[in-house]
Design an enzyme around this catalytic site. Structure first.
Site, PDB file in Angstrom:
ATOM      1  N   TYR A  11      42.244  37.164  45.773  1.00 28.55           N
ATOM      2  CA  TYR A  11      41.625  38.217  46.601  1.00 28.55           C
ATOM      3  C   TYR A  11      40.234  38.611  46.069  1.00 28.55           C
ATOM      4  CZ  TYR A  11      41.183  43.021  48.490  1.00 28.55           C
ATOM      5  OH  TYR A  11      40.736  44.185  49.070  1.00 28.55           O
ATOM      6  N   ASN A  35      49.144  32.281  43.500  1.00 31.30           N
ATOM      7  CA  ASN A  35      49.078  33.400  44.445  1.00 31.30           C
ATOM      8  C   ASN A  35      47.861  33.260  45.355  1.00 31.30           C
ATOM      9  OD1 ASN A  35      50.225  35.798  45.475  1.00 31.30           O
ATOM     10  ND2 ASN A  35      48.707  37.030  44.389  1.00 31.30           N
ATOM     11  N   LYS A  84      49.651  40.182  38.809  1.00 33.20           N
ATOM     12  CA  LYS A  84      49.123  41.547  38.925  1.00 33.20           C
ATOM     13  C   LYS A  84      50.077  42.599  39.489  1.00 33.20           C
ATOM     14  CE  LYS A  84      47.337  40.885  43.558  1.00 33.20           C
ATOM     15  NZ  LYS A  84      46.322  41.169  44.548  1.00 33.20           N
ATOM     16  N   SER A 124      41.615  46.849  34.491  1.00 36.00           N
ATOM     17  CA  SER A 124      42.174  47.707  35.537  1.00 36.00           C
ATOM     18  C   SER A 124      42.264  49.136  35.045  1.00 36.00           C
ATOM     19  CB  SER A 124      43.579  47.182  35.850  1.00 36.00           C
ATOM     20  OG  SER A 124      44.304  48.122  36.595  1.00 36.00           O
ATOM     21  N   THR A 126      44.681  50.705  35.280  1.00 36.89           N
ATOM     22  CA  THR A 126      46.045  50.829  34.751  1.00 36.89           C
ATOM     23  C   THR A 126      46.037  51.061  33.230  1.00 36.89           C
ATOM     24  OG1 THR A 126      48.251  49.857  34.939  1.00 36.89           O
ATOM     25  CG2 THR A 126      46.498  48.361  34.315  1.00 36.89           C
ATOM     26  N   TYR A 148      52.638  44.961  32.924  1.00 37.25           N
ATOM     27  CA  TYR A 148      51.372  44.433  33.463  1.00 37.25           C
ATOM     28  C   TYR A 148      50.196  45.141  32.791  1.00 37.25           C
ATOM     29  CZ  TYR A 148      47.303  44.298  36.504  1.00 37.25           C
ATOM     30  OH  TYR A 148      46.012  44.199  36.969  1.00 37.25           O
ATOM     31  N   LYS A 152      46.883  43.851  30.251  1.00 32.91           N
ATOM     32  CA  LYS A 152      45.445  44.148  30.414  1.00 32.91           C
ATOM     33  C   LYS A 152      44.892  44.779  29.137  1.00 32.91           C
ATOM     34  CE  LYS A 152      44.652  42.484  34.362  1.00 32.91           C
ATOM     35  NZ  LYS A 152      43.741  41.378  34.573  1.00 32.91           N
ATOM     36  N   ASN A 178      41.019  51.108  42.763  1.00 33.04           N
ATOM     37  CA  ASN A 178      41.925  50.535  43.771  1.00 33.04           C
ATOM     38  C   ASN A 178      41.155  49.685  44.797  1.00 33.04           C
ATOM     39  OD1 ASN A 178      43.413  52.831  42.538  1.00 33.04           O
ATOM     40  ND2 ASN A 178      44.995  52.196  43.965  1.00 33.04           N
ATOM     41  N   LEU A 199      49.218  50.210  48.946  1.00 35.59           N
ATOM     42  CA  LEU A 199      49.138  51.039  50.149  1.00 35.59           C
ATOM     43  C   LEU A 199      48.387  50.379  51.313  1.00 35.59           C
ATOM     44  CD1 LEU A 199      49.730  53.751  51.482  1.00 35.59           C
ATOM     45  CD2 LEU A 199      47.669  54.674  50.388  1.00 35.59           C
ATOM     46  N   ASP A 294      54.247  56.545  39.047  1.00 37.27           N
ATOM     47  CA  ASP A 294      53.002  56.936  39.731  1.00 37.27           C
ATOM     48  C   ASP A 294      52.412  58.216  39.135  1.00 37.27           C
ATOM     49  OD1 ASP A 294      52.710  54.894  41.501  1.00 37.27           O
ATOM     50  OD2 ASP A 294      53.232  56.037  43.298  1.00 37.27           O
TER      51      ASP A 294
HETATM   52  P1  NAD Z   1      45.160  37.550  43.083  1.00 36.59           P
HETATM   53  O1  NAD Z   1      46.577  37.326  42.741  1.00 36.59           O
HETATM   54  O2  NAD Z   1      44.763  37.558  44.513  1.00 36.59           O
HETATM   55  O3  NAD Z   1      44.216  36.500  42.315  1.00 36.59           O
HETATM   56  C1  NAD Z   1      44.557  35.966  41.070  1.00 36.59           C
HETATM   57  C2  NAD Z   1      44.336  34.461  41.150  1.00 36.59           C
HETATM   58  O4  NAD Z   1      44.630  33.878  39.882  1.00 36.59           O
HETATM   59  C3  NAD Z   1      45.237  33.786  42.188  1.00 36.59           C
HETATM   60  O5  NAD Z   1      44.448  32.922  42.978  1.00 36.59           O
HETATM   61  C4  NAD Z   1      46.247  32.990  41.341  1.00 36.59           C
HETATM   62  O6  NAD Z   1      46.674  31.816  42.002  1.00 36.59           O
HETATM   63  C5  NAD Z   1      45.422  32.724  40.079  1.00 36.59           C
HETATM   64  N1  NAD Z   1      46.200  32.558  38.848  1.00 36.59           N
HETATM   65  C6  NAD Z   1      47.150  33.388  38.342  1.00 36.59           C
HETATM   66  N2  NAD Z   1      47.591  32.911  37.158  1.00 36.59           N
HETATM   67  C7  NAD Z   1      46.931  31.761  36.915  1.00 36.59           C
HETATM   68  C8  NAD Z   1      46.976  30.804  35.878  1.00 36.59           C
HETATM   69  N3  NAD Z   1      47.813  30.933  34.837  1.00 36.59           N
HETATM   70  N4  NAD Z   1      46.125  29.746  35.937  1.00 36.59           N
HETATM   71  C9  NAD Z   1      45.272  29.589  36.976  1.00 36.59           C
HETATM   72  N5  NAD Z   1      45.216  30.463  38.006  1.00 36.59           N
HETATM   73  C10 NAD Z   1      46.035  31.532  37.982  1.00 36.59           C
HETATM   74  O7  NAD Z   1      44.728  38.928  42.383  1.00 36.59           O
HETATM   75  P2  NAD Z   1      43.422  39.808  42.597  1.00 36.59           P
HETATM   76  O8  NAD Z   1      43.830  41.041  43.321  1.00 36.59           O
HETATM   77  O9  NAD Z   1      42.334  38.982  43.113  1.00 36.59           O
HETATM   78  O10 NAD Z   1      43.146  40.229  41.094  1.00 36.59           O
HETATM   79  C11 NAD Z   1      42.201  39.529  40.301  1.00 36.59           C
HETATM   80  C12 NAD Z   1      42.184  40.153  38.920  1.00 36.59           C
HETATM   81  O11 NAD Z   1      41.884  41.546  39.042  1.00 36.59           O
HETATM   82  C13 NAD Z   1      43.509  40.085  38.181  1.00 36.59           C
HETATM   83  O12 NAD Z   1      43.229  39.855  36.821  1.00 36.59           O
HETATM   84  C14 NAD Z   1      44.114  41.463  38.384  1.00 36.59           C
HETATM   85  O13 NAD Z   1      44.968  41.818  37.327  1.00 36.59           O
HETATM   86  C15 NAD Z   1      42.851  42.325  38.366  1.00 36.59           C
HETATM   87  N6  NAD Z   1      43.012  43.594  39.082  1.00 36.59           N
HETATM   88  C16 NAD Z   1      43.429  43.602  40.382  1.00 36.59           C
HETATM   89  C17 NAD Z   1      43.573  44.808  41.043  1.00 36.59           C
HETATM   90  C18 NAD Z   1      44.062  44.856  42.466  1.00 36.59           C
HETATM   91  O14 NAD Z   1      44.546  45.926  42.909  1.00 36.59           O
HETATM   92  N7  NAD Z   1      43.980  43.789  43.233  1.00 36.59           N
HETATM   93  C19 NAD Z   1      43.283  46.017  40.394  1.00 36.59           C
HETATM   94  C20 NAD Z   1      42.832  45.969  39.076  1.00 36.59           C
HETATM   95  C21 NAD Z   1      42.712  44.746  38.422  1.00 36.59           C
HETATM   96  C1  WQD Z   2      48.279  54.005  46.016  1.00 36.99           C
HETATM   97  C2  WQD Z   2      48.917  55.306  46.457  1.00 36.99           C
HETATM   98  C3  WQD Z   2      51.271  55.429  45.983  1.00 36.99           C
HETATM   99  C4  WQD Z   2      52.443  52.241  48.714  1.00 36.99           C
HETATM  100  C5  WQD Z   2      48.228  49.713  41.720  1.00 36.99           C
HETATM  101  C6  WQD Z   2      48.517  49.280  40.312  1.00 36.99           C
HETATM  102  C7  WQD Z   2      47.244  49.256  39.506  1.00 36.99           C
HETATM  103  C8  WQD Z   2      46.160  48.427  40.191  1.00 36.99           C
HETATM  104  C9  WQD Z   2      45.991  48.807  41.631  1.00 36.99           C
HETATM  105  C10 WQD Z   2      46.120  46.204  39.290  1.00 36.99           C
HETATM  106  C11 WQD Z   2      49.907  55.885  45.443  1.00 36.99           C
HETATM  107  C12 WQD Z   2      51.026  55.446  47.470  1.00 36.99           C
HETATM  108  C13 WQD Z   2      51.738  53.147  47.979  1.00 36.99           C
HETATM  109  C14 WQD Z   2      53.302  52.690  49.762  1.00 36.99           C
HETATM  110  C15 WQD Z   2      52.653  54.956  49.243  1.00 36.99           C
HETATM  111  N1  WQD Z   2      46.474  47.025  40.200  1.00 36.99           N
HETATM  112  N2  WQD Z   2      51.841  54.492  48.250  1.00 36.99           N
HETATM  113  N3  WQD Z   2      53.356  54.049  49.981  1.00 36.99           N
HETATM  114  O1  WQD Z   2      49.692  52.409  42.321  1.00 36.99           O
HETATM  115  O2  WQD Z   2      47.340  53.332  42.442  1.00 36.99           O
HETATM  116  O3  WQD Z   2      47.695  51.030  41.706  1.00 36.99           O
HETATM  117  O4  WQD Z   2      47.265  48.823  42.297  1.00 36.99           O
HETATM  118  O5  WQD Z   2      45.578  46.405  38.249  1.00 36.99           O
HETATM  119  O6  WQD Z   2      47.572  48.750  38.260  1.00 36.99           O
HETATM  120  O7  WQD Z   2      49.440  50.188  39.746  1.00 36.99           O
HETATM  121  O8  WQD Z   2      48.048  51.558  44.068  1.00 36.99           O
HETATM  122  O9  WQD Z   2      48.174  50.972  46.450  1.00 36.99           O
HETATM  123  O10 WQD Z   2      50.282  50.873  45.053  1.00 36.99           O
HETATM  124  O11 WQD Z   2      49.297  53.090  45.624  1.00 36.99           O
HETATM  125  O12 WQD Z   2      52.756  56.166  49.495  1.00 36.99           O
HETATM  126  O13 WQD Z   2      53.962  51.913  50.442  1.00 36.99           O
HETATM  127  O14 WQD Z   2      49.689  55.061  47.640  1.00 36.99           O
HETATM  128  O15 WQD Z   2      52.331  56.300  45.649  1.00 36.99           O
HETATM  129  O16 WQD Z   2      49.810  57.280  45.521  1.00 36.99           O
HETATM  130  P1  WQD Z   2      48.280  52.189  42.579  1.00 36.99           P
HETATM  131  P2  WQD Z   2      48.981  51.531  45.332  1.00 36.99           P
END
Ligand code: NAD
Ligand code: WQD
Length: 335
Positions: A11, A35, A84, A124, A126, A148, A152, A178, A199, A294
């Protein structure tokens, strides 16, 4: 620069590649597609006019990674590849430790061996766990609350120690709040496999009629309307920050950690309302107990990113919802 992007078909990685390419960088992807879909590569080609070089490999596969580095000869690495899901990390903590931490160690070893000295790392919010107060600055205490988040934090610490031990290695650690929304073309977006844990993708599926109603997890928080408050950030704003971080590593020559958020929190009900306006669809709600783990409110102090990168978020909540909805409508089953 020639940039190797781990997890580049995911993503955030795929959106970042559109920004990198439009700003003149050459990109190569390594992804194991655990993924993501290879179809992303065609979408990237049609959006940017350039089909990125891509390798299907797991970053834990040292031999494969080494040969990719030898072929690509990157100037820098942006490291997105990780698992993630917070919930899944409680079910399979060892899988998370191995994929995320082992994978990062192998990547750092290969970077070292090949003399690659610049790293942008996806962290993150997180890592702040249950914050004492908001907005959250980078100096707030770090205390994770799930496996998770642990991965990080450990990865941040490993990278920090490595940079301290070797000044020629520079890392930008980016703590996302987020991420939501999609590419304005509607051709890239988030494709959760199974029921969405987050969400915005859940709301999209309710609006599309794939799910009956949204479960609102808790309406008794100490927030204006009682529902959880988060700092939603458009994925294209986030993408731009990665290219800015590479520029900053090139010019300032030192490592840094920054929050990436808008600095403004919105409640679940505010997001629902904005989405209803953007989509013209009604989102039926069901109020449920709080979700375990949460926090009530979590939003960034993004001032260090403004100072370090000259970066601030540009897109508002309405635009996040419009772009997420366009993606949902054009690709109802994801990629
Ligand atoms: P995503 O799952 O869409 O993308 C991760 C990609 O990494 C995927 O394409 C997956 O196939 C690949 N991947 C996973 N493990 C692998 C491995 N061992 N070798 C090669 N490829 C691998 O996730 P995203 O939402 O794009 O997140 C990207 C990064 O951002 C992650 O490190 C995630 O922890 C971090 N992050 C995401 C969020 C979020 O809410 N999406 C929030 C904070 C941090
Ligand atoms: C947002 C708000 C929920 C779903 C997560 C990970 C964090 C990071 C980003 C990777 C909260 C509420 C949610 C639903 C709801 N990822 N909610 N109904 O929890 O802030 O963060 O994603 O690093 O590590 O924890 O995001 O989108 O899950 O929730 O009411 O079906 O929406 O309670 O208040 P969050 P979220």
């Amino acid at each position: 620069m020639r940039v190797l992007v781990t997890g580049g078909c995911g993503y955030i990685g795929s959106h970042t590649i559109t920004d990198l390419t439009s700003r003149g960088h050459e990109v190569a992807i390594v992804d194991n597609f655990s993924n993501a879909s290879p179809a992303v590569l065609e979408r990237l080609a049609s959006i940017t006019g350039v089909r990125p070089i891509s390798f299907q490999a797991d970053i834990r596969d040292r031999a494969a990674l080494l040969s990719i580095f030898q072929e690509v000869r990157p100037d820098a690495v942006i490291h997105f590849a990780a698992l993630k899901s917070v919930g899944e990390s409680w079910e399979q903590p060892l899988r998370y430790f191995d994929n995320n931490i082992t994978g990062t160690i192998v990547l750092l070893q290969v970077m070292h061996e090949c003399g690659v000295r610049k790293l942008v790392f996806s962290s993150s919010a997180t890592v702040y766990g249950m914050p004492e107060s908001c907005p959250i600055s980078e100096d707030a205490p770090l205390r994770v609350t799930n496996p998770y988040g642990r991965t990080k934090l450990v990865m941040e610490e490993l990278i920090g120690d490595l940079c301290a031990a070797d000044e020629s290695l520079q890392a930008a650690v980016l703590r996302y709040f987020n991420p939501v929304g999609a590419h304005p073309s509607g051709e890239l977006g988030e494709s959760p496999s199974g029921p969405p844990a987050n969400l915005m993708p859940y709301i999209c599926q309710v609006a599309a009629g794939r799910r009956e109603y949204l479960n609102v997890f808790g309406n008794d928080y100490d927030t204006a309307d009682g529902t959880g408050v988060r700092d939603y950030i458009h994925v294209m704003d986030l993408a731009r920050a990665h290219t800015d971080a590479l520029d900053a590593l090139n010019t300032c020559g030192e490592s840094f950690t920054v929050n990436l958020g808008t600095g403004r929190g919105y409640s679940v009900l505010e997001l629902v309302k904005a989405f209803e306006l953007a989509s013209g669809r009604l989102i039926p709600l069901r109020f449920c107990p709080r979700r375990a783990g949460d926090v009530g409110a979590c939003y960034a102090d993004p001032s260090r990113a403004a100072e370090r990168l000259g970066w601030t978020a540009q897109f508002d909540l309405a635009r996040m919802c419009e772009d997420a909805w366009r993606w949902q409508c054009r690709h109802p089953n994801g990629i």
